[in-house]
Structure formats: structure tokens, C-alpha cells
Design a protein around this motif. Structure first.
Motif, PDB file in Angstrom:
ATOM      1  N   LEU A 101      43.774  65.877  86.580  1.00 44.40           N
ATOM      2  CA  LEU A 101      43.479  66.307  85.215  1.00 44.40           C
ATOM      3  C   LEU A 101      44.752  66.388  84.392  1.00 44.40           C
ATOM      4  O   LEU A 101      44.801  65.925  83.248  1.00 44.40           O
ATOM      5  CB  LEU A 101      42.799  67.681  85.267  1.00 44.40           C
ATOM      6  N   ALA A 102      45.820  66.981  84.988  1.00 46.11           N
ATOM      7  CA  ALA A 102      47.091  67.089  84.265  1.00 46.11           C
ATOM      8  C   ALA A 102      47.616  65.708  83.914  1.00 46.11           C
ATOM      9  O   ALA A 102      48.101  65.467  82.799  1.00 46.11           O
ATOM     10  CB  ALA A 102      48.099  67.868  85.098  1.00 46.11           C
ATOM     11  N   TRP A 103      47.534  64.771  84.872  1.00 45.00           N
ATOM     12  CA  TRP A 103      47.969  63.404  84.591  1.00 45.00           C
ATOM     13  C   TRP A 103      47.135  62.781  83.478  1.00 45.00           C
ATOM     14  O   TRP A 103      47.660  62.142  82.573  1.00 45.00           O
ATOM     15  CB  TRP A 103      47.817  62.545  85.855  1.00 45.00           C
ATOM     16  N   ALA A 104      45.807  62.979  83.583  1.00 43.29           N
ATOM     17  CA  ALA A 104      44.921  62.382  82.577  1.00 43.29           C
ATOM     18  C   ALA A 104      45.269  62.892  81.189  1.00 43.29           C
ATOM     19  O   ALA A 104      45.335  62.128  80.221  1.00 43.29           O
ATOM     20  CB  ALA A 104      43.461  62.684  82.920  1.00 43.29           C
ATOM     21  N   GLU A 105      45.479  64.198  81.094  1.00 44.21           N
ATOM     22  CA  GLU A 105      45.797  64.765  79.786  1.00 44.21           C
ATOM     23  C   GLU A 105      47.080  64.179  79.224  1.00 44.21           C
ATOM     24  O   GLU A 105      47.149  63.797  78.047  1.00 44.21           O
ATOM     25  CB  GLU A 105      45.934  66.285  79.891  1.00 44.21           C
ATOM     26  N   LYS A 106      48.108  64.103  80.089  1.00 43.51           N
ATOM     27  CA  LYS A 106      49.396  63.601  79.600  1.00 43.51           C
ATOM     28  C   LYS A 106      49.269  62.152  79.186  1.00 43.51           C
ATOM     29  O   LYS A 106      49.726  61.739  78.126  1.00 43.51           O
ATOM     30  CB  LYS A 106      50.453  63.750  80.716  1.00 43.51           C
ATOM     31  N   TYR A 107      48.640  61.349  80.035  1.00 41.56           N
ATOM     32  CA  TYR A 107      48.550  59.915  79.791  1.00 41.56           C
ATOM     33  C   TYR A 107      47.738  59.617  78.534  1.00 41.56           C
ATOM     34  O   TYR A 107      48.118  58.771  77.727  1.00 41.56           O
ATOM     35  CB  TYR A 107      47.917  59.225  81.004  1.00 41.56           C
ATOM     36  N   GLN A 108      46.626  60.357  78.364  1.00 39.82           N
ATOM     37  CA  GLN A 108      45.800  60.114  77.191  1.00 39.82           C
ATOM     38  C   GLN A 108      46.524  60.504  75.920  1.00 39.82           C
ATOM     39  O   GLN A 108      46.287  59.926  74.874  1.00 39.82           O
ATOM     40  CB  GLN A 108      44.490  60.901  77.286  1.00 39.82           C
ATOM     41  N   GLY A 109      47.367  61.534  76.048  1.00 35.54           N
ATOM     42  CA  GLY A 109      48.138  61.943  74.888  1.00 35.54           C
ATOM     43  C   GLY A 109      49.020  60.797  74.400  1.00 35.54           C
ATOM     44  O   GLY A 109      49.158  60.568  73.201  1.00 35.54           O
ATOM     45  N   ASP A 110      49.607  60.050  75.343  1.00 34.70           N
ATOM     46  CA  ASP A 110      50.498  58.961  74.945  1.00 34.70           C
ATOM     47  C   ASP A 110      49.760  57.641  74.731  1.00 34.70           C
ATOM     48  O   ASP A 110      50.272  56.740  74.083  1.00 34.70           O
ATOM     49  CB  ASP A 110      51.569  58.734  76.027  1.00 34.70           C
ATOM     50  N   HIS A 111      48.585  57.503  75.332  1.00 32.52           N
ATOM     51  CA  HIS A 111      47.846  56.238  75.208  1.00 32.52           C
ATOM     52  C   HIS A 111      46.442  56.522  74.726  1.00 32.52           C
ATOM     53  O   HIS A 111      45.505  56.599  75.529  1.00 32.52           O
ATOM     54  CB  HIS A 111      47.751  55.541  76.571  1.00 32.52           C
ATOM     55  N   PRO A 112      46.267  56.680  73.412  1.00 31.73           N
ATOM     56  CA  PRO A 112      44.956  57.101  72.899  1.00 31.73           C
ATOM     57  C   PRO A 112      43.846  56.080  73.108  1.00 31.73           C
ATOM     58  O   PRO A 112      42.681  56.400  72.907  1.00 31.73           O
ATOM     59  CB  PRO A 112      45.208  57.343  71.403  1.00 31.73           C
ATOM     60  N   ASN A 113      44.176  54.878  73.537  1.00 31.48           N
ATOM     61  CA  ASN A 113      43.087  53.927  73.723  1.00 31.48           C
ATOM     62  C   ASN A 113      42.530  53.952  75.137  1.00 31.48           C
ATOM     63  O   ASN A 113      41.643  53.174  75.480  1.00 31.48           O
ATOM     64  CB  ASN A 113      43.555  52.503  73.393  1.00 31.48           C
ATOM     65  N   VAL A 114      43.067  54.858  75.958  1.00 31.32           N
ATOM     66  CA  VAL A 114      42.540  54.968  77.318  1.00 31.32           C
ATOM     67  C   VAL A 114      41.884  56.334  77.477  1.00 31.32           C
ATOM     68  O   VAL A 114      42.465  57.350  77.110  1.00 31.32           O
ATOM     69  CB  VAL A 114      43.670  54.837  78.363  1.00 31.32           C
ATOM     70  N   ARG A 115      40.667  56.338  77.987  1.00 29.50           N
ATOM     71  CA  ARG A 115      39.973  57.614  78.210  1.00 29.50           C
ATOM     72  C   ARG A 115      39.767  57.781  79.703  1.00 29.50           C
ATOM     73  O   ARG A 115      39.283  56.877  80.371  1.00 29.50           O
ATOM     74  CB  ARG A 115      38.607  57.589  77.521  1.00 29.50           C
ATOM     75  N   ILE A 116      40.180  58.947  80.209  1.00 27.75           N
ATOM     76  CA  ILE A 116      40.073  59.172  81.643  1.00 27.75           C
ATOM     77  C   ILE A 116      39.210  60.393  81.905  1.00 27.75           C
ATOM     78  O   ILE A 116      39.445  61.460  81.357  1.00 27.75           O
ATOM     79  CB  ILE A 116      41.455  59.420  82.249  1.00 27.75           C
ATOM     80  N   SER A 117      38.209  60.239  82.762  1.00 25.32           N
ATOM     81  CA  SER A 117      37.397  61.408  83.112  1.00 25.32           C
ATOM     82  C   SER A 117      37.701  61.788  84.547  1.00 25.32           C
ATOM     83  O   SER A 117      38.004  60.950  85.385  1.00 25.32           O
ATOM     84  CB  SER A 117      35.915  61.102  82.961  1.00 25.32           C
ATOM     85  N   VAL A 118      37.663  63.084  84.806  1.00 27.79           N
ATOM     86  CA  VAL A 118      38.043  63.591  86.127  1.00 27.79           C
ATOM     87  C   VAL A 118      36.942  64.499  86.670  1.00 27.79           C
ATOM     88  O   VAL A 118      36.475  65.381  85.966  1.00 27.79           O
ATOM     89  CB  VAL A 118      39.353  64.405  86.028  1.00 27.79           C
ATOM     90  N   THR A 119      36.542  64.275  87.895  1.00 31.74           N
ATOM     91  CA  THR A 119      35.542  65.153  88.510  1.00 31.74           C
ATOM     92  C   THR A 119      35.932  65.437  89.947  1.00 31.74           C
ATOM     93  O   THR A 119      36.568  64.623  90.603  1.00 31.74           O
ATOM     94  CB  THR A 119      34.155  64.486  88.497  1.00 31.74           C
ATOM     95  N   GLY A 120      35.542  66.615  90.429  1.00 35.02           N
ATOM     96  CA  GLY A 120      35.842  66.970  91.818  1.00 35.02           C
ATOM     97  C   GLY A 120      34.678  66.643  92.727  1.00 35.02           C
ATOM     98  O   GLY A 120      33.969  65.680  92.514  1.00 35.02           O
ATOM     99  N   GLY A 121      34.471  67.481  93.722  1.00 35.25           N
ATOM    100  CA  GLY A 121      33.352  67.287  94.628  1.00 35.25           C
ATOM    101  C   GLY A 121      33.801  67.091  96.060  1.00 35.25           C
ATOM    102  O   GLY A 121      33.003  67.158  96.987  1.00 35.25           O
TER     103      GLY A 121
END
Lengths: 293, 298, 287
Positions: A50-70
Motif C-alpha cells: 500500500l505504501a509503495w502504491a501510494e508513493k508510486y501513484q503520487g508520481d505517476h498519476p496515469n497508473v492506478r494500483i489497488s491493494v488487497t490482503g487475504g
């Protein structure tokens, strides 16, 4: 009748207006060029992902990353079913799972994205500070039942564990309970509490002086007491930390993985390359995991 | 004009009839699905293994007995909580409380029934389980007892709702007759009103039990999930693992079509059949109660 | 002797009534305590940003908008499938069905649907909608699953409402020349509507608060944007509460209680609205 209908319609209209509100318009503006990456699996990795996704999306707004556990098992199962792009796993993929994947036309490729120490934790009031691997194995398999037997107070030992679908659980079973031996068939004692998540373990250990638990280093808050572990009685008792994982003096540390279907390409490859970069690995350290480099 | 009206009426009537049958369709569909995915268990796992006492699916230990006893003991505990409090509260609302209080209490109790189970589980971990551990001096507060307390709380509104309706439906004449014969209100409640409402009250209890058996999130968060065979009374004070929590915790991870997958569906089948049994019993009582109510009130 | 007996009976009554009253008190007090506790602990977390913002910092800060919107979408989706079907089925049972074994089977089926554990619905939804029909983990699959779960509640309460409309209304309408359906649509349905709406709201309230059915059919841990189509997965309040109270380390307790409070308010508001409609309808009733 008309009044009820009016109320209902108003509520529905309000609902649709919220979804077109300022929060999502920024998201949907660049919809046409968006890539969506779906990331699922290990609960150990989920906060890191999740932390990676947040950082990466902040710098690359054209990429959307969803994160789920389980759980690691969940992620790998989804990769096999073809419903996710990246499976997070805190254990290696099993051979049966590889076979299953191949028969579904999926080719799992492994990427090591971080390292993690498994910390064994006890309540801060517990006088016991060090244990050997054998002692921990005996505690969890039920051969040792009272804290007195390992130098503590006269209290029953309450064993806490992650659920069976957790990679952390499987790793602990193989490396600690069975001391790495493939022939050993030792199992967790039947009255081990299987909690559905890390926080459950932390919460219980924090307030229960009888408890012992284990989890990834990244999940252990500062106020909980970690046990120093020695491989043998004659050896040195070591606490988990970045240095002791990297120089292999801490005996229970493992790699964390991300699996993809085949070698990644395009934006997925960029994301995975970024994860191996210094910037991303710094986040790893911040969260209490061990960077790969 | 007539013709088109008849035609429209015909279609609408057909649609309504189809909707009516849909309930049967869904129950059948659910059952078929559970059976389809659950029955392969018997092929893949031999019976002896199923009746084993160890549940450890990742090493192929599929003993479901601990799960069944886990669900059983938590449900029994919940019933012990829900029945006295449920019937007691229903009696209070229907027979003892002043009119104005009735209007306040009924919605209040219904409110409890509306509380999402995850909220109760959340409070269970944070608030109730530490208390249980300290008060009863147990190794851990994550026990069947904690689960029973919370489940009892979840079942009580159902019991109160149905039982209170049943008590309310007993004709005033019954009570007045008893009073005329010199009985106290207390005696009337226990010897006249409650017996008269017996089937309705029992229905409420059974529906409450049904809710307790089927509860998932709350038990998963507070019972510790240890697959221990729970046969002694003392097991109430240790952790247990219920069938519902097992499905919820493990379903996400199974590969489609694996043995573990089939066994989980098999457990779902068992749960379905248990709730079927409870509901058929309750429904025959509902049927009888409704018939009696119709006779009396018409 | 007789006087002693009389005193005895009244004493028993005194004790008995006190006992029963205590029971009722011990049932009601926890409910009130729970609500107040969550209000007090979660109140400080509520702000404009909490309700309209996205989560930040691994969900430890920011808002829970996607979970709120997700729950609204799921509730709407459930309504779309279960309300028309449920009301139609209720109309059938109340207005058309004779007391045949088939009808009794339908009633037993409905009671059974009501008793099936929510996790079994989740299992069924996974097997049928997510895997077999290949809808994937989506709002669609989750809504369909929740709808079947909500159906029995809507059917029972709607049928009861329809039945409570006096037969006289129908006979007068038919005697004036209306067809059966016209009678139902213009007279019976209209009179029964408040009761039906109460049932619908109560059913949807349950659907909104459920976690197990959406666990494997539609819920997601974190999504970077609001769902765009029914085939997207979604965050949802009950699942979000479960996740942040059990899986995210160092989650501020305030946020956990805040989320619980939002969910509670959502559910309780629906409850209050339904109760209000029901009392108003009872007061205005013309029979």
C-alpha cells in the motif's frame, strides 16, 4: 406515495452527485490513459504494498494500483485464477500451486522484493527475554506449557499464530517448529489461537501477560517486547534488526515475494523495477522490513 | 382497449407468479451449488479423516469434529444468554412496562438487532475480551464464552421481537379471566399468557438460535479460532473455532477445485442443513401460531 | 392461613417483577452503552475531511469516502435486485396464492433463506457469481449475493403489509369493475406501501452492515479511485472496519472508532427512518 418517491429519487440523485464530486473527478480525468494494476495476497506485505502504491501513484498519476490482503495463499490462488496482476506472497509458491498454475496457462515468475525478520513477541511484563529455536519449537508444538519451564513466572503459555492461509504461518511451521527439516512432521499444538490478522496478535500480546506470538518485524510496535533468539543453547542470542538479518545472525528471516504471470512488460515492469529502486527500498526500511540491497 | 388490458394483466400475473416461485428457486440453487462443490469431499477425503480430531488443512488434516463442536458450544452458550434475557425482556415489554415505555423499548431492542456484527466483534476484541480474561482469571479472553456473550446479544433482539409479538397476540380475555379468578399478574403471566403464546415464543427462540449458529464475523474476531475439540463444560472458557469462522478465514486462499475448497463447501453444506433443520422446526410452529392467531383475531 | 398465602403470592410477584425488570434493564443498558461508547470514542474523528476524503498514509489518516460510497453502491445494487423481486413475490403470496402444498413449500423456502448463515451466502456468491458466471470480484456479484440474502426479509414484511389491508377494499374495487391487477396496483399496494417501505429499509439496513457475504464477492482492501462500473470491486464500510481494526499496524484508535461510528450512524438512520414511517403509517391508517 409521491412524497416517498420524491425522497427516494432525491437520495439516489445525491448518491450519484457524490460520485462525481471533486475527489473522483481528479481520478477520472486521466481515465483514458490509465493502467490499472491489481495487487493481492500476503497480509504481511499488504501495508508495504500500500505504501509503495501510494508513493508510486503520487508520481505517476496515469497508473492506478489497488491493494488487497487475504493471505499469501489467496494472492497465489488469484494469480492462478487470472484475476490479479501481482500476487504478494510471504512464502515461496508451492509445487502444487505451480502445477495448478501451469494447467491454467499461467506461468508464475518470482521477484524478491524485500526481506523480513520474524519477531517472536511477548508481553512487556514477561521476564523472559531470550529463547533458543528448540525452545520456541517446543512451546508452539505444546511440549512446553508453562512459562516457568523457560525461566519465567508460573503462568500458562497462550500461543498466538497467524491463520493457516498466511505465508508467515507456513514459514514459521517449516523453519521454527520443524527446524527446517523436511521430514519432521511436528504440528502446532491444537490449542494455538489462529488469529485472522497481525493486529489481533499484537492486541492480545499487548494486554495478556501469558501470551507469546510471532509476526513480521514490520508489524511489531515499539512497545512490545521481542525475544532474542539463538539457534543453539551455546550460541549468541540475537534480536531482529536490519543488520542482524543482513548478516544472517538472526536465524528466522525470510524473503518476501511478488509473483507475476510471466515476465512483466510495459507499465507493470516499470512498477516492479521501481520497487527494486533505492527510493522504494527506503520505504521498506521505514516500515520495519529489511531492504533487499 | 379491453384486449390490451387483458394481455397486460396476463403478463403481469405471470411475472408475479414467477417471482413467487423464485424463493424456491434460490433455495434449490444454493443447495445444489453447495452439494455440487461439497460432495467431491467424500471422494477426495476418506470418512475416517473427516472424523479426525485435527483440523489443519494445509497439511491435509481435514477433521471437522472440532469445528462442529466449536459452533455447538458457542451456540449453546449464546442460547443460555439469549433465552432468559430475551424472554424476560419480552415479558417485561409486553406485560409489565407502561405503555409509553413500550414504545421506547421496542425500537431500542430492534436497534441492537441492527448493529453490524463486525462492530460487535470490534468491541469484543477491544473491550469485552480483556474483561473476560481479568474477571475470570483465564489465560486469554478470546474464548467461546466471549463469543457466546456477543452472540447472545445478537440473538436477543430476534427472540424479543417474535416473543413479544406472540405475547401481545394473546387475547386480553385470557388475562382478564385469570385475574377474575383471583390470580396475581405474575401468576397470570407464567400460567396463562406465556403458555398461550408458547409456540410463538419458541419460534422466537429458535430463530434466535438460528442467528447465533450462522454468525460469522463476531466469532471470527473473538473466539480465538483454535481448532480444539470442545466437549467439556470447561471448553466454554477456552478458545474454539467455529464452522463459520473457518469458512470466512480460509475461503479466500483456496485454489478453485482443490480438496480444501471442496471441504469448505462441505462445511457450508453442513451449516445449510443445520439451519434447514432449525427453520423447518420453527416454520411448523409459525404455521400453527399463525393459524391460531387468525382464528382468534378474525 | 389464607392471609399468609396471599402475602406469599404478592411477595413472589414483587420479586418476580423486579427480576424481570432487571433482565430488561440488563438487555437495554448494553445497547445504549455500546452506542454511547462508540459515539464518544469515534466522535472526535469525524470531520468534513473524514467523510469526503480518501485514505492516506496506509489508511491511517485522511477519510473513508470510498468505503462510504462503496456501501451506498452496494445498498443500491441490492435494492435494485431484491426490491422488485421481493415485492412481486409478496404480492403473489398475499393476493394470488391459494393454500396449497406448493404455497407452503414456498413459505418454507423463504424461512430457510432467512436462516442461512451469511458466510454460506458468501460461499454461494463466490461459487455462482464470481467464478461460474465469471463476474469476478465485483459490485455486481456482491449485490446479487446480498439481494438473495435480503429477499426473505422484504418478502415477509411486504406480505404482512399487504395482508393487513382489509379485504373490503379489494371487494369494493372489484365490484366497481376493476381487474385484479388494477385493484392491487391502485388500492392494495398504495395502502400497504408504508409497511412495505419499512420492510425494504430494514432489509437494506442488514445488507449494508454485512461483511461475510461481500468478503469474497466484492470487497477490496484499498482502491485508489471510486468504482466506475458494476464490474469493479469496491471498498465498503463493514469490511473497512474489519480490515483497519485487525490488519493495519499502528492504526489510530480514533479512526477505528470513527469508522465504526459512521457505519453505526448509517445503519441506525435507516432504522429510525423505517420506524418513523411505520408509526406515521399506523397513525394515519384508515382502518
Amino acid at each position: 406515495m409521491n412524497r416517498h418517491l420524491l425522497l427516494f429519487t432525491t437520495l439516489v440523485a445525491m448518491l450519484f452527485m457524490t460520485s462525481c464530486g471533486p475527489a473522483s473527478s481528479a481520478e477520472s480525468a486521466s481515465d483514458s490513459q490509465e493502467t490499472y494494476i491489481e495487487n493481492k495476497g500476503s497480509d504481511t506485505i499488504v501495508n508495504l504494498a500500500l505504501a509503495w502504491a501510494e508513493k508510486y501513484q503520487g508520481d505517476h498519476p496515469n497508473v492506478r494500483i489497488s491493494v488487497t490482503g487475504g493471505g499469501s495463499g489467496t494472492g497465489i490462488a488469484s494469480l492462478i485464477n487470472g484475476t490479479v496482476d501481482i500476487a504478494n506472497a510471504s512464502r515461496k509458491i508451492k509445487s502444487e500451486e505451480v502445477d495448478e498454475a501451469k494447467s491454467n496457462g499461467v506461468d508464475p515468475v518470482e521477484h524478491i522484493i524485500s526481506r523480513d525478520a520474524i519477531a517472536v513477541i511477548v508481553n512487556p511484563e514477561n521476564p523472559v527475554s531470550q529463547l533458543t529455536l528448540q525452545q520456541i519449537s517446543d512451546i508452539y508444538s505444546g511440549r512446553i506449557v508453562n512459562w516457568q519451564e523457560v525461566g519465567g513466572e508460573d503462568r500458562p503459555i497462550v500461543r498466538l499464530s497467524r491463520e493457516t492461509n498466511s505465508g508467515t504461518h507456513v514459514y514459521f511451521l517449516e523453519t521454527v517448529l520443524r527446524l527446517g527439516s523436511k521430514e519432521d512432521k511436528t504440528l502446532f499444538s491444537m490449542d494455538t489461537l489462529l488469529l485472522p490478522s497481525s493486529e489481533g496478535i499484537i492486541a492480545e500480546v499487548r494486554q495478556n501477560p501469558n501470551a507469546i506470538g510471532y509476526d513480521g518485524l514490520g508489524y511489531v510496535p515499539k512497545d512490545l517486547k521481542m525475544i532474542a533468539i539463538a539457534e543453539e543453547e551455546s550460541g549468541a542470542y540475537v534480536l531482529p534488526s536490519i543488520p542482524t538479518v543482513n548478516d544472517k545472525t538472526y536465524p528466522i528471516a525470510r524473503d518476501l515475494y511478488m509473483y507475476t504471470d510471466g515476465q512483466p512488460e510495459g507499465l507493470l515492469k516499470e512498477y516492479l523495477d521501481w520497487i527494486m529502486s533505492d527510493e522504494a527500498q527506503e520505504i521498506v526500511a521505514e516500515l520495519g522490513f529489511v531492504p533487499v540491497n | 382497449m379491453e384486449k390490451s388490458l387483458n394481455w397486460r394483466e396476463f403478463i403481469i400475473t405471470r411475472l408475479i407468479k414467477a417471482s413467487g416461485y423464485s424463493a424456491i428457486l434460490f433455495v434449490a440453487l444454493i443447495f445444489i451449488f453447495l452439494v455440487r462443490e461439497g460432495v467431491p469431499t467424500f471422494v477426495e477425503v476418506d470418512f475416517k479423516s473427516l472424523t479426525n480430531i485435527r483440523w489443519y488443512p494445509i497439511e491435509d488434516y481435514f477433521g471437522i469434529l472440532p469445528l462442529i463442536t466449536g459452533s455447538l458450544i458457542v451456540t449453546i452458550g449464546a442460547t443460555l444468554v439469549a433465552v432468559p434475557f430475551g424472554i424476560g425482556t419480552a415479558v417485561y415489554i409486553s406485560e409489565i412496562a407502561p405503555r409509553w415505555m413500550r414504545e421506547v423499548l421496542k425500537p431500542l431492542v430492534e436497534l441492537l438487532g441492527g448493529l453490524p456484527s463486525v462492530v460487535l466483534g470490534f468491541l469484543g476484541i477491544l473491550v469485552i475480551s480483556p474483561y473476560v480474561r481479568v474477571f475470570l482469571d483465564l489465560p486469554t479472553g478470546l474464548t467461546a464464552l466471549t463469543g457466546s456473550l456477543l452472540l447472545g446479544g445478537i440473538a436477543v433482539p430476534t427472540v424479543v421481537s417474535v416473543a413479544e409479538d406472540a405475547l401481545d397476540a394473546v387475547p386480553r380475555a385470557y388475562r382478564e379471566g385469570a385475574w377474575a379468578l383471583g390470580a396475581t399478574r405474575w401468576q397470570t403471566i407464567w400460567r396463562v399468557t406465556l403458555p398461550a403464546a408458547k409456540s410463538g415464543v419458541l419460534t422466537g427462540v429458535m430463530l434466535g438460535i438460528g442467528r447465533a449458529i450462522g454468525e460469522t464475523m463476531t466469532v471470527m474476531m473473538v473466539t480465538g479460532n483454535a481448532p480444539v475439540l470442545a466437549l467439556k463444560l470447561g471448553s466454554l472458557f477456552s478458545p474454539v473455532r467455529t464452522m463459520t469462522a473457518t469458512i470466512a478465514a480460509e475461503m479466500g486462499e483456496v485454489a478453485n477445485g482443490s480438496t480444501h475448497y471442496h471441504v469448505l463447501f462441505f462445511i457450508g453444506m453442513v451449516l445449510f442443513l443445520i439451519s434447514l433443520g432449525v427453520n423447518v422446526a420453527a416454520s411448523s410452529m409459525v404455521f400453527r401460531a399463525k393459524k391460531r392467531a387468525e382464528r382468534i383475531l378474525s | 392461613m389464607k392471609r399468609a398465602l396471599a402475602l406469599n403470592r404478592h411477595l413472589v410477584q414483587r420479586i418476580g417483577f423486579t427480576g424481570i425488570t432487571l433482565m430488561a434493564v440488563f438487555t437495554v443498558i448494553p445497547i445504549v452503552a455500546v452506542v454511547i461508547y462508540i459515539l464518544v470514542q469515534g466522535g472526535p474523528a469525524i470531520s468534513g475531511e473524514f467523510i469526503t476524503g480518501f485514505p492516506h498514509d496506509g489508511m491511517r489518516a485522511g477519510g473513508i469516502l470510498p468505503a462510504i460510497v462503496g456501501t451506498l453502491y452496494l445498498t443500491l445494487g441490492t435494492a435494485v435486485f431484491s426490491v422488485p423481486l421481493g415485492i412481486a413475490a409478496a404480492i403473489y403470496l398475499s393476493e394470488y396464492a391459494a393454500d396449497t402444498p406448493l404455497t407452503r413449500t414456498i413459505r418454507i423456502a423463504i424461512i430457510n433463506l432467512a436462516g442461512i448463515p451469511s458466510v454460506v451466502y458468501g460461499l454461494f456468491g463466490l461459487g455462482l457469481f464470481v467464478l461460474f458466471l465469471k463476474f469476478g470480484t465485483s459490485i455486481l456479484a456482491a449485490s446479487l449475493t446480498l439481494s438473495i440474502m435480503t429477499l426473505p426479509v422484504i418478502i415477509s414484511t411486504a406480505e404482512e403489509s399487504l395482508r393487513s389491508v382489509p379485504q373490503g377494499f379489494r371487494t369494493v374495487s372489484i365490484s366497481l369493475g376493476a381487474t385484479r391487477w388494477q385493484t392491487i396496483r391502485r388500492i392494495v399496494l398504495k395502502e400497504a406501501l408504508p409497511g412495505i417501505i419499512t420492510g425494504v429499509i430494514l432489509g437494506l439496513e442488514r445488507a449494508a452492515g454485512e461483511t461475510a457475504p461481500i468478503l469474497f464477492t466484492g470487497a477490496a482492501f484499498f482502491l485508489p479511485r471510486l468504482p466506475h462500473s458494476p464490474f469493479d470491486a469496491t471498498m465498503a464500510l463493514p469490511y473497512h472496519l474489519f480490515v483497519i481494526s485487525t490488519q493495519v499496524p499502528e492504526m489510530p484508535i480514533k479512526i477505528q472508532y470513527g469508522t465504526a461510528l459512521v457505519l453505526l450512524v448509517f445503519v441506525l438512520t435507516m432504522n429510525l427512518v423505517a420506524t418513523a414511517i411505520r408509526s406515521r403509517a399506523r397513525a394515519k391508517r384508515q382502518w
